[in-house]
Design an enzyme around this catalytic site. Structure first.
Site, short mmCIF file in Angstrom:
data_model
loop_
_atom_site.label_atom_id
_atom_site.label_comp_id
_atom_site.label_asym_id
_atom_site.label_seq_id
_atom_site.Cartn_x
_atom_site.Cartn_y
_atom_site.Cartn_z
N SER A 142 -5.46 -6.08 -3.51
CA SER A 142 -6.31 -7.27 -3.63
C SER A 142 -6.06 -8.23 -2.47
CB SER A 142 -6.00 -7.99 -4.95
OG SER A 142 -6.58 -9.28 -4.98
N TYR A 167 -0.78 -11.98 -10.79
CA TYR A 167 -1.69 -10.89 -10.44
C TYR A 167 -1.46 -10.45 -9.00
CZ TYR A 167 -6.02 -8.54 -9.10
OH TYR A 167 -6.93 -7.64 -8.61
#
Length: 344
Positions: A142, A167
């Site tokens: 990501s 995350y």
């Protein structure tokens, strides 16, 4: 070629599976269909590829009614025994791991879900790939790994040691874990740092659907940091084209100086857009103005994302070409048909 795609009830996994199936690639898809967001959308995606929700049961293979080369199984990545049984039976060539607990803000509220899915689950994928001679593991990282970096554009050569959400920390951990397996076991791995993917069948917790839904229902949209944010919005078709190039291209593992078959690429549009411009584009596509609720920056958010895609362009001739206007119009067309229940 036989490929395992994890997360095929999810946004990117669904689109990738559908495109590969249309190219007659044999696909096995797995997903746990969790309730992080509306499961009806996940089931609807599966039905678009011929997976009947009434036939879906845990650990039970379901054949597609549309694609004879597609099988779906409801499964958790954390189920190591079931995962190993699947790998042993199917003898995959390639694995594309797109399953993960997503969401930056949700990771602040529910941290344990991220460790379970993104760390334990990914560990099980790595072990299965090692033990069953997978030729190439492609996995989702990501852009959040860059944290609040001020250097733009964001490059894969930049330091990514300062994540601002759990995350992001799990995604950086995935990259480190993959490197270890590439180094120790010569397992070819490619991590892709996705930049704000949007389009038809997108996640309802992300800005496009949140904005379109609020505008349609005459509700205010939440605009964080008073709208002073920039995102490298990337249309789903451009993402899928990039993924397929990587999956179908034979790796030249000798090109890495350390002869460790480990690769990281940004996959984005390479063209950051102001949040207010994005909102205006959605307004134009809907033919309706938004009521904006201006709010401060949220914990875990970053100010700007801007992908340097030079490594992906150089290696795979990746060239995203969907304009923001075209991408948003396609998204809005799907959104209108989905909420009305009538395909256009």
């Amino acid at each position: 070629m036989k490929i395992l795609i994890t997360g095929t009830a999810g946004f990117i996994g669904f689109h990738l599976a559908k495109e590969l199936l249309q190219q007659d690639v044999t696909v096995v898809g797995i997903d746990n269909i969790n309730n992080y967001y509306d499961v009806e959308l996940k089931y609807a995606r599966l039905e678009e590829t011929g997976i009947n929700r009434r036939a879906e049961k845990w650990y039970t293979p379901v054949r597609s009614s549309m694609f004879e080369n597609y099988t779906f199984i409801r499964m958790n990545l954390e189920d190591r025994s079931e995962l190993n049984t699947l790998f042993e039976k199917e003898k995959f060539d390639i694995v594309c791991n797109l399953a993960a607990q997503a969401g930056v803000r949700y990771s602040i509220e529910n941290p344990h879900a991220y460790i379970s899915s993104n760390i334990v689950g990914f560990m099980n994928i790595l072990e299965a790939c090692r033990n069953f001679n997978i030729k190439h593991l492609v996995y989702a990282s990501s852009s959040s790994v860059y944290g609040n970096s001020k250097k733009m554009p964001l490059s894969v050569t930049d330091t990514v040691d300062n994540p601002v959400s759990l995350y992001a920390a799990t995604k950086k951990s995935n990259e480190l874990m993959a490197h270890t397996y590439s180094y120790l076991y010569k397992l070819p791995t490619t991590g892709l740092r996705f930049f704000t993917v949007y389009g038809p069948w997108g996640r309802p917790d992300m800005a496009p659907i949140l904005f379109a839904d609020a505008i349609t229902k005459n509700k205010p949209i939440k605009v964080f940091n008073n709208g002073d944010l920039q995102r490298d919005f990337t249309y789903i078709d451009d993402i899928v084209i990039g993924l397929i190039k990587i999956i179908t291209t034979k790796l030249n593992t000798e090109e890495n100086e350390q002869k460790t078959p480990y690769f990281i690429h940004n996959i984005g549009n390479g063209n950051p857009v102001m949040l207010m411009e994005f909102i205006e584009t959605i307004e134009n596509a809907l033919g309706k103005k938004a009521t904006k609720q201006l709010l401060p920056m949220q914990p875990g958010d970053v100010y700007k994302t801007f992908a340097d895609v030079a490594s992906l362009k150089g290696k795979y001739n990746y060239s995203p070409n969907t304009s923001l206007k075209k991408g948003v119009e396609s998204f809005v067309k799907w959104y209108k048909s989905y909420i009305s229940g009538v395909k256009e």
